[in-house]
Design a protein around this motif. Sequence first.
Motif, PDB file in Angstrom:
ATOM      1  N   GLY A 181      -1.355   0.110  -4.129  1.00 19.79           N
ATOM      2  CA  GLY A 181      -2.412  -0.274  -3.338  1.00 19.79           C
ATOM      3  C   GLY A 181      -2.438  -2.454  -3.650  1.00 19.79           C
ATOM      4  N   TYR A 213       1.502  -3.259  -1.336  1.00 14.98           N
ATOM      5  CA  TYR A 213       2.636  -2.718  -0.295  1.00 14.98           C
ATOM      6  C   TYR A 213       2.164  -2.530   0.613  1.00 14.98           C
ATOM      7  N   PRO A 214       3.272  -2.366   1.621  1.00 11.46           N
ATOM      8  CA  PRO A 214       2.761  -1.545   3.120  1.00 11.46           C
ATOM      9  C   PRO A 214       3.328  -0.095   2.320  1.00 11.46           C
ATOM     10  N   PRO A 215       3.175   1.655   3.677  1.00 16.44           N
ATOM     11  CA  PRO A 215       3.842   2.761   3.508  1.00 16.44           C
ATOM     12  C   PRO A 215       4.908   3.071   3.285  1.00 16.44           C
ATOM     13  N   ARG A 254      -2.973   4.851  -3.048  1.00 20.84           N
ATOM     14  CA  ARG A 254      -2.900   3.329  -2.340  1.00 20.84           C
ATOM     15  C   ARG A 254      -4.172   2.684  -1.598  1.00 20.84           C
ATOM     16  N   GLU A 255      -4.540   4.171  -0.816  1.00 21.09           N
ATOM     17  CA  GLU A 255      -6.007   3.400   0.002  1.00 21.09           C
ATOM     18  C   GLU A 255      -6.987   3.165  -1.137  1.00 21.09           C
ATOM     19  N   LEU A 305      -5.621  -0.544  -1.975  1.00 25.38           N
ATOM     20  CA  LEU A 305      -5.647  -1.201  -0.619  1.00 25.38           C
ATOM     21  C   LEU A 305      -7.357  -1.930  -1.561  1.00 25.38           C
ATOM     22  N   CYS A 354      -7.903  -5.650  -0.918  1.00 26.80           N
ATOM     23  CA  CYS A 354      -8.106  -6.163   0.409  1.00 26.80           C
ATOM     24  C   CYS A 354      -9.463  -7.119   0.590  1.00 26.80           C
ATOM     25  N   SER A 375       1.699  -8.633   3.727  1.00 28.07           N
ATOM     26  CA  SER A 375       2.502  -7.180   4.244  1.00 28.07           C
ATOM     27  C   SER A 375       1.422  -6.720   5.413  1.00 28.07           C
ATOM     28  N   ARG A 376       0.337  -7.428   5.780  1.00 32.14           N
ATOM     29  CA  ARG A 376      -0.518  -7.182   6.739  1.00 32.14           C
ATOM     30  C   ARG A 376      -0.897  -5.435   6.905  1.00 32.14           C
ATOM     31  N   VAL A 377      -1.442  -4.941   4.979  1.00 32.40           N
ATOM     32  CA  VAL A 377      -1.387  -3.889   4.609  1.00 32.40           C
ATOM     33  C   VAL A 377      -3.492  -3.785   4.896  1.00 32.40           C
ATOM     34  N   CYS A 378      -4.517  -5.048   5.606  1.00 35.51           N
ATOM     35  CA  CYS A 378      -5.785  -4.480   5.234  1.00 35.51           C
ATOM     36  C   CYS A 378      -5.787  -3.977   6.261  1.00 35.51           C
TER      37      CYS A 378
END
Length: 162
Positions: free
Chosen positions: A19, A23-25, A51-52, A55, A59, A75-78
């Motif tokens: 996170g 990294y993406p899921p 990971r959460e 993040l 983020c 990776s547009r994870v936020c």
Amino acid sequence: MSEEECFSTDWYERGVADGRAGYPPGRIDSYREACAEVQVQPDIALWQQGREAGLEEYCQLYLAIERGLERSSYSRVCADPDFDRLYLTAKALGEARYQIESIDAAISSREQELYYNKKLSDEQRQRLVIEIRDLERQRDRARDDRGDAERRLDRLRYELGV
């Protein structure tokens, strides 16, 4: 991931690290594949929780600016759309700065060739002069783009209080 890591990994902590790295899921799939060879199943729930948590650190809006200016991948994870806006705006500025640096290096290279290579023909010298002028025009446009990008980022930072 090594065999030993499959057996000894703290999946929560691995998730936190992933996170924090943005990294993406789908990252968990690479662990599943690596550990399947030794019949180890990652603890997906623990990894997702970690990971959460990671993040939440990744983020932060100020980091969107840093990563964008560095032209780092994202990776547009936020979940916060403001992170995306800041990242993309800062990345445009980072790209403009990089383009200017690249053009400056190309100009310098051609000037070195022009001034120090005594074996150049008149035609080759003229070609280099033309290339340098063209690159200088490109640099002027890139500087304009950089100024526009700086203003957009400043406005967005002000709007979001970052």
